[in-house]
Each structure stands twice: as structure tokens, then as C-alpha cells.
Design a protein around this motif. Structure first.
Motif, PDB file in Angstrom:
ATOM      1  N   GLY A  79     -47.834  15.872  49.524  1.00  0.00           N
ATOM      2  CA  GLY A  79     -48.899  15.752  50.506  1.00  0.00           C
ATOM      3  C   GLY A  79     -50.161  15.108  49.965  1.00  0.00           C
ATOM      4  O   GLY A  79     -50.748  14.232  50.608  1.00  0.00           O
ATOM      5  N   ALA A 147     -47.701  11.838  57.227  1.00  0.00           N
ATOM      6  CA  ALA A 147     -47.703  13.064  56.422  1.00  0.00           C
ATOM      7  C   ALA A 147     -46.564  14.006  56.768  1.00  0.00           C
ATOM      8  O   ALA A 147     -46.306  14.973  56.041  1.00  0.00           O
ATOM      9  CB  ALA A 147     -49.036  13.796  56.599  1.00  0.00           C
ATOM     10  N   ARG A 150     -43.951  14.921  54.137  1.00  0.00           N
ATOM     11  CA  ARG A 150     -44.463  15.272  52.811  1.00  0.00           C
ATOM     12  C   ARG A 150     -44.598  16.784  52.662  1.00  0.00           C
ATOM     13  O   ARG A 150     -44.634  17.512  53.635  1.00  0.00           O
ATOM     14  CB  ARG A 150     -45.820  14.578  52.568  1.00  0.00           C
ATOM     15  N   ARG A 151     -44.660  17.234  51.433  1.00  0.00           N
ATOM     16  CA  ARG A 151     -44.685  18.662  51.144  1.00  0.00           C
ATOM     17  C   ARG A 151     -45.833  19.006  50.208  1.00  0.00           C
ATOM     18  O   ARG A 151     -46.276  18.178  49.410  1.00  0.00           O
ATOM     19  CB  ARG A 151     -43.355  19.101  50.500  1.00  0.00           C
ATOM     20  N   THR A 152     -46.302  20.225  50.297  1.00  0.00           N
ATOM     21  CA  THR A 152     -47.339  20.716  49.390  1.00  0.00           C
ATOM     22  C   THR A 152     -46.901  22.059  48.815  1.00  0.00           C
ATOM     23  O   THR A 152     -46.135  22.789  49.443  1.00  0.00           O
ATOM     24  CB  THR A 152     -48.678  20.891  50.127  1.00  0.00           C
ATOM     25  N   ILE A 158     -51.095  21.262  53.381  1.00  0.00           N
ATOM     26  CA  ILE A 158     -50.590  20.179  54.227  1.00  0.00           C
ATOM     27  C   ILE A 158     -51.682  19.711  55.181  1.00  0.00           C
ATOM     28  O   ILE A 158     -51.741  18.534  55.546  1.00  0.00           O
ATOM     29  CB  ILE A 158     -49.318  20.600  55.008  1.00  0.00           C
ATOM     30  N   ALA A 178     -50.396  28.081  57.164  1.00  0.00           N
ATOM     31  CA  ALA A 178     -50.326  26.645  57.419  1.00  0.00           C
ATOM     32  C   ALA A 178     -50.610  26.362  58.885  1.00  0.00           C
ATOM     33  O   ALA A 178     -51.289  25.377  59.230  1.00  0.00           O
ATOM     34  CB  ALA A 178     -48.958  26.100  57.021  1.00  0.00           C
ATOM     35  N   GLY A 203     -46.062  19.231  61.556  1.00  0.00           N
ATOM     36  CA  GLY A 203     -45.910  19.018  60.127  1.00  0.00           C
ATOM     37  C   GLY A 203     -45.303  20.239  59.481  1.00  0.00           C
ATOM     38  O   GLY A 203     -45.498  21.360  59.952  1.00  0.00           O
ATOM     39  N   ALA A 205     -44.767  22.502  55.941  1.00  0.00           N
ATOM     40  CA  ALA A 205     -45.366  22.767  54.629  1.00  0.00           C
ATOM     41  C   ALA A 205     -44.340  23.357  53.687  1.00  0.00           C
ATOM     42  O   ALA A 205     -43.275  23.799  54.099  1.00  0.00           O
ATOM     43  CB  ALA A 205     -46.543  23.730  54.788  1.00  0.00           C
TER      44      ALA A 205
END
Length: 206
Positions: A79, A147, A150-152, A158, A178, A203, A205
Motif C-alpha cells: 500500500g 490501491a 495492494r496490501r498493508t 490501507i 480498516a 479496498g 487490508a
């Protein structure tokens, strides 16, 4: 940091910055005190601007061998690296042995048509955004889509990792869910843009 791990990476980073004739270098992996909530809040709020104002951003792809395509690198799945890609006007990619990506000699991979085409294919981001990105709430749905895959590590990041991309200054509240963080982000985007279509975006996370 061990000499083979983070410290070795930092040494190599500084060496290559020197080779590019820079006397000062800043690394986001060790120059932010994450134990200080005030410093962390300031860093998250300022990160996009720091990358935008940098003369050069160096990206080290530890999982890409020299000569290989960078499309499989985990760097493109994280992320926080989205703003690291979009904010700088000049960027250089280095592979795991610290050689320039595909030996593309030059001072800026964003000025390399072939690299930009590859980045467009890997990220799904149009070349015009990759080379001339402006933070703000315009094209909000597209920015959220970039985004979405994508990962955090921390779920709430995120949302926090997008504050700079949308030019928003919101409180960083580690410990919130999140869903709460993304909700605050979307509410502010809608408030500023009037675009309720962003509510279609979801999204993930972690």
C-alpha cells in the motif's frame, strides 16, 4: 540492523546516492520514529510532499534479479509504495544486486518510455499519471482502484497510505478498524469532490 540486512541496504543506498552526486539521503525505513505518535502523524501527513520534493527517489527491489522483469516484485503489492511511485518526478529502480533495472542508463526511469510502458502494464496506472501526477480528489475512483489490490501490514494503513494521494490531512488513529479508516477517507473525498461513485470501491487490508 545487521550488516547483511537493513544496515547493508542503507549503506548501499547511500553509496548509490553518492554516485548520483547527492550529498544527503533520507530513508523512510529508519528516519521516522514510529514510537512517537506525533512524529508518525507528521510523517504520514508529509510523506507525499517529501517524495514530491526529492531530487531523486531510489527504489530497491530486493526480490528481482538483474535482467528480470520487475512485474513480480512485492514492491508493487504494498500500500505505502503507491505514493512512492506517483509522487517523485525522478525515480531509479535497482535490482537485488544494486544494478540499475535492466541496465537502463539514465538519471530518471520516468523519462524512459520502455520502463513507463512496463509500469503501466504492471500497475494499471495510465502513463500520464505515472509521469505527471497531481494529488487531489480528481479521478477519485481511479485512484482508489489503483490501491484496491495492494496490501498493508496494519489494516488501517490501507486508508492512511492514500492521504497524500488525495491531498488530505486527516487524523491517524492507529487501533481503529480498516472499515473506520476507509470510511473517514471516503467521507472526506465525497465531501470535497461530490463524487458518490467512490462508494462502489472496496479496498482490502492486510
Amino acid at each position: 540492523m545487521s550488516s547483511e540486512g537493513g544496515f547493508g541496504k542503507l549503506q548501499a543506498f547511500c553509496l548509490h546516492a553518492c554516485e548520483q552526486n547527492y550529498l544527503w539521503a533520507w530513508s523512510d525505513t529508519c528516519c521516522i520514529d514510529k514510537d512517537s505518535s506525533a512524529e508518525l502523524q507528521e510523517a504520514i501527513g508529509s510523506m507525499f510532499t517529501w517524495y514530491r520534493r526529492s531530487s531523486l527517489t531510489i527504489v530497491y527491489l530486493h526480490d528481482i534479479a538483474s535482467g528480470n522483469s520487475f512485474g513480480s516484485s512485492e514492491w508493487f503489492t504494498r500500500g505505502w509504495t503507491l505514493q512512492e511511485l506517483l509522487a517523485p518526478r525522478s525515480i531509479l529502480f535497482y535490482t537485488q544486486n544494486w544494478s540499475l533495472y535492466k541496465n537502463r542508463i539514465g538519471s530518471n526511469h520516468k523519462a524512459d518510455v520502455d520502463v513507463i510502458e512496463e509500469l503501466e502494464n504492471v500497475t494499471g496506472i495510465e502513463s500520464r499519471f505515472l509521469t505527471e501526477f497531481s494529488p487531489g480528489v480528481e479521478d477519485a475512483r481511479s485512484r482508489l482502484q489503483w490501491a484496491s489490490s495492494r496490501r498493508t501490514t496494519r489494516p488501517e494503513d490501507i486508508a492512511y497510505s492514500l492521504f497524500g494521494i488525495f491531498a488530505l490531512h486527516l487524523p491517524v488513529l492507529y487501533g481503529e478498524s480498516a472499515e473506520s479508516a476507509v470510511g473517514r477517507l471516503l467521507a472526506e473525498v465525497i465531501s470535497r469532490s461530490g463524487d458518490i461513485s467512490v462508494l462502489d470501491w472496496v479496498g482490502e487490508a492486510s
